[in-house]
Design an enzyme around this catalytic site. Structure first.
Site, PDB file in Angstrom:
ATOM      1  N   ASP A   1      38.919  35.250  46.223  1.00  8.75           N
ATOM      2  CA  ASP A   1      40.307  34.831  46.447  1.00  8.75           C
ATOM      3  C   ASP A   1      40.567  34.899  47.940  1.00  8.75           C
ATOM      4  OD1 ASP A   1      43.183  34.336  46.065  1.00  8.75           O
ATOM      5  OD2 ASP A   1      42.742  34.774  43.970  1.00  8.75           O
TER       6      ASP A   1
ATOM      7  N   HIS B   1      43.052  29.161  47.225  1.00  7.90           N
ATOM      8  CA  HIS B   1      42.722  30.597  47.225  1.00  7.90           C
ATOM      9  C   HIS B   1      41.358  30.835  47.865  1.00  7.90           C
ATOM     10  CE1 HIS B   1      46.263  32.027  45.193  1.00  7.90           C
ATOM     11  NE2 HIS B   1      46.137  31.101  44.263  1.00  7.90           N
TER      12      HIS B   1
ATOM     13  N   GLU C   1      47.039  26.548  42.238  1.00  5.39           N
ATOM     14  CA  GLU C   1      47.805  26.793  43.459  1.00  5.39           C
ATOM     15  C   GLU C   1      47.094  26.305  44.722  1.00  5.39           C
ATOM     16  OE1 GLU C   1      50.468  30.582  42.151  1.00  5.39           O
ATOM     17  OE2 GLU C   1      48.443  31.070  42.808  1.00  5.39           O
TER      18      GLU C   1
ATOM     19  N   PHE D   1      49.460  40.900  32.621  1.00 12.22           N
ATOM     20  CA  PHE D   1      49.570  42.354  32.575  1.00 12.22           C
ATOM     21  C   PHE D   1      49.836  42.952  33.966  1.00 12.22           C
ATOM     22  CE2 PHE D   1      47.049  43.157  28.354  1.00 12.22           C
ATOM     23  CZ  PHE D   1      48.007  42.439  27.673  1.00 12.22           C
ATOM     24  N   ASP D   2      50.093  42.075  34.959  1.00 11.96           N
ATOM     25  CA  ASP D   2      50.557  42.601  36.243  1.00 11.96           C
ATOM     26  C   ASP D   2      52.088  42.656  36.268  1.00 11.96           C
ATOM     27  OD1 ASP D   2      50.647  39.805  36.244  1.00 11.96           O
ATOM     28  OD2 ASP D   2      50.215  39.613  38.381  1.00 11.96           O
TER      29      ASP D   2
HETATM   30  C1  ACM Z   1      47.305  32.156  38.526  1.00 13.75           C
HETATM   31  O1  ACM Z   1      47.979  33.098  38.098  1.00 13.75           O
HETATM   32  N1  ACM Z   1      47.527  31.679  39.741  1.00 13.75           N
HETATM   33  C2  ACM Z   1      46.278  31.530  37.729  1.00 13.75           C
END
Ligand code: ACM
Ligand code: ZN
Length: 753
Positions: free
Chosen positions: A180, A253, A316, A408-409
């Site tokens: 990322d 990312h 994104e 789950f965050d």
């Molecule tokens: C994501 O949460 N950007 C896949």
């Protein structure tokens, strides 16, 4: 193992109770039989050679945790019968004189043993198993848990523990988010700078990234996995019937990779690995040399990861750089592409071709639908279910992972002790409601849904203990939707969780969240204000409540309250903020609440524009419940959330009144796409028919985390209409740029003359 007959047992243990807890995930069929078998010498044997040695080692550790020593033997307690016509992960577990496991594969055997671990019980230091026949198989093939090791790094031992815990609950797919913006975590021989440069950042943002001003910890942070370590984890997972899906993010990312090799970007600009989270404009260029780089990386990834699915991210990826890049323009011209969405589709298509030729299946986040889905690609639907629905309708494989049930965050309670999280609100009960098959799909289309997955993004999860806190017990709620054709009611699940699984998790030293035990505040309308009460999962629990007007509880009496017992707050009975301090046996520290006086406490409000169902806690009452939305740590339930171009609501008073001012709060949390509005219009009416516009307030662009304008009314009316106009779209250069922002509103206060 010794086998006793039931009469003997009753003599020995007169108070013995044979009620068994519920296994999670709930098996398809359980037929209890009379009698038990006992493990008096605390030994249990398993048929020699039936499972690979690494699996046996894991099982030895697991049986030890429940008090039994496992060893292999010829004439064993646990025997296996192969039955080739059972589906690969299915098993039948028969406990009678012996423990017989019927399965067609190593996974089936393994799951039978995972069930056995939960089924074996202990009473008065005697370990036993109720005789039973269990027939079981999963509803879905993909039962996934994801872990982001880029934002925060987790060691090989921590990753192994993540896998150990997931298999206790029959998850079978580990999605390893290896790259990322903030760190590249996998060694690639051909491009050593990916790890020597890309695995390390110089700083990390402290607190929430939308805090203003932002603060940074100026310390080098990073690490990566060697190829040998990755091979070790892949073998480790295989011995536990887990497949690993590696994720190599592209084209977005990718800042860590671009820090290592700036020539892969559109501009070639040299930039470091960012210490900030978010969505960055710099992404891989679509030129041939960048595509070749990624295919080279994939070559080395494929050597390490044998499972057929390879995740290439795809989410994104802003098109700002592609829009201005001559090389991207050439790629578009040479391939007859009309826009940069088609360019993204082309880019993903090149990866799809490449992986397909190598016998693998590309999977990507639902943005890969934009510009046309590549022929063989599978889709992981995260921005709701729509991407998954479209992909399934087009005959593509789908894994469901919508944010509102599977992230789950997100916060799991609104309790003040919750550690900082990215935002969102996903309590256990909501996870339990999830079903991976959207109602929009026909039975034929639904067959393309492979299953579901929870994602653990670790921007705000720096330690593995914290990972456990976010994943458990929510993973137990999710697996019910992924394993069971028909799951029990939530109350049954909750009882099983509290009566058995919390102990089981504790035996495994899991740092699970106790949030379901925290008292939950409820507010209901009453004739002249609101009634408030608290509940917890333990219905017998009582609370003690102290009340004060000045926040010092020294002189106030303590009132004992039963679970669910109401306290009435009349709007005329308090003119100063009212503080409550609640204590219960489950709490280390008392909980504090402040109710603000209001002449419209509990008033009727017509939400002409309904709140978004994600952020609609307690409906319109939320706006007049006396509790002011808190901007410090937004936990998701104090605010009503809207995502509309215009928001309209009408407050109804008891009679025509002389109205002085009205105030209402807006949350600003731009990192979570929440913006304060552009303008607010207020109108007044005596009868809800004839409206007179009183004011139209233009809001400032820059505000504090909470913007709470007080608006002059100075007129008579019974109905007050508030119309809020949010920004048309999130500004360029911000996360979510171009989409409609969220508007979060809480607590409307009205002053009369
Ligand atoms: C994501 O949460 N950007 C896949
Ligand atoms: Zn370019």
């Amino acid at each position: 193992m010794r086998i006793l007959i039931i009469q003997l047992l009753f003599c020995t243990y007169p108070i013995f109770s044979f009620g068994q807890h519920g296994i999670i995930p709930t098996p398809s069929e359980i037929q209890e039989r009379t009698g038990q078998i006992f493990f008096e010498d605390k030994q249990i044997t398993i048929q020699a050679g039936a499972l690979e040695s690494e699996t046996i080692e894991f099982l030895k550790g697991e049986f030890k945790i429940i008090g039994l020593e496992l060893s292999e033997a010829k004439d064993a307690d646990i025997v296996f019968i192969p039955l080739s016509n059972l589906p690969p992960e299915a098993y039948n577990l028969d406990i009678d004189e012996k423990i017989t496991l019927t399965a067609s594969s190593a996974s089936g055997k393994f799951y039978g043993l995972m069930t056995l671990l939960q089924w074996i019980g202990e009473r008065k230091h005697v370990i036993y198993a109720q005789k039973v026949r269990i027939v079981d198989s999963p509803a879905f093939d993909w039962r996934g848990l994801h872990l982001d090791v880029s934002r925060h790094f987790f060691t090989i031992d921590e990753v192994k523990r993540f896998i150990d815990l997931m298999v206790l609950y029959k998850f079978n797919t580990f999605h390893w988010h290896l790259t990322d913006d903030q760190g590249w975590r996998i060694a690639i021989d051909k491009y050593p700078r990916l790890t020597s440069v890309g695995a390390f950042r110089d700083s990390t943002v402290i607190g929430h990234y939308s805090d203003s001003p932002r603060k940074y910890e100026q310390q080098k942070y990073g690490d990566f996995y060697t190829k040998d370590q990755i091979k070790e984890v892949v073998a480790y997972a295989k011995a536990r019937s887990v497949n690993i899906v590696p994720e190599i993010e592209m084209p977005g990312h990718s800042r860590a990779a671009l820090a290592a090799y700036p020539e892969l970007s559109c501009t070639g600009e040299k930039q470091g690995v960012p210490g900030l989270w978010g969505v960055f404009d710099d992404i891989y260029c679509s030129k041939e040399s960048s595509i070749k780089f990624m295919q080279d990386v994939l070559d080395e990834v494929l050597e390490l990861f044998p499972y057929k699915y390879i995740h290439i991210g795809g989410d994104e990826a802003p098109k700002a750089r592609w829009d201005e890049c001559s090389e991207c323009a050439n790629v578009m011209a040479n391939n007859g592409l009309h826009d940069t969405h088609e360019l993204q589709s082309y880019f993903i298509g090149r990866m799809d071709d490449y992986l397909t030729k190598k016998g693998r299946i590309l999977i990507g986040w639902d943005e890969i639908l934009e510009g046309g889905l590549s022929p063989n690609a599978a889709v992981m639907s995260w921005r709701g279910e729509q991407g998954g629905i479209e992909a399934a309708k087009q005959g593509h494989q789908v894994v469901m992972s919508p944010t509102s049930y599977c992230y789950f965050d997100y916060y799991q309670s609104s309790h003040h002790s919750e550690p900082l999280a990215i935002g969102g609100f996903l309590p256990l009960e909501k996870v339990y409601e999830y079903s991976p098959i959207p109602s929009e799909l026909s039975a034929e289309e639904a067959k393309f849904v492979l299953g579901g997955q929870a994602n653990v993004w670790t921007e705000y999860i720096p330690t593995f203990d914290h990972v456990e806190y976010m994943v458990y017990p929510r993973a137990l709620a999710l697996i019910q939707s992924l394993w069971c054709e028909k799951k029990p009611e939530y109350e049954t699940f909750l009882a099983d969780l509290i009566l058995f699984h919390e102990d089981f998790l504790e035996l495994h030293n899991v740092n699970f969240s106790p949030s379901i035990h925290f008292p939950e505040l409820h507010v209901e309308r009453s004739d002249n204000g609101v009634n408030i009460f608290w509940t917890t999962v333990n219905k017998q629990e009582e609370f003690s409540l102290r009340t004060s007007f000045d926040g010092s509880f020294e002189l106030t009496e303590t009132k004992n309250l039963k679970n669910g017992e109401s306290v009435t707050l009349n709007k005329s009975s308090f003119a100063m903020p009212l503080n409550f301090e609640l204590q219960s046996t489950e709490l280390d520290h008392p909980l504090n609440y402040t109710f603000f006086p209001s002449e419209i406490l509990g008033a009727q409000i017509d939400l002409v524009t309904p709140a978004n169902k994600k952020f609609n806690h307690n409906g319109s009452l939320n706006l007049v419940d006396g509790i002011l939305g808190d901007g410090e740590r937004w936990k998701g339930d104090e605010w009503l959330g809207f995502r509309e171009e215009k928001i309209e609501l009408i407050i109804e008073l008891d009679a025509i009144e002389q109205l002085k001012t009205i105030s209402l709060g807006f949350l600003k949390s731009n990192g979570s796409w929440i913006y304060t509005p552009k303008s607010i219009q207020v109108s007044i009416s005596p009868d809800n028919k004839e409206w007179q516009e009183v004011t139209n307030v233009m809001c400032p662009g820059e505000t504090d985390a909470i913007y709470r304008p007080e608006i002059e009314l100075n007129s008579y009316g019974k109905y007050v209409k508030i119309t809020v106009y949010p920004l048309n779209e999130i500004p360029k250069g911000k996360g979510g740029a171009g989409s409609i922002p969220w508007t979060f509103i809480d607590e409307i206060q009205l002053k009369m003359q």
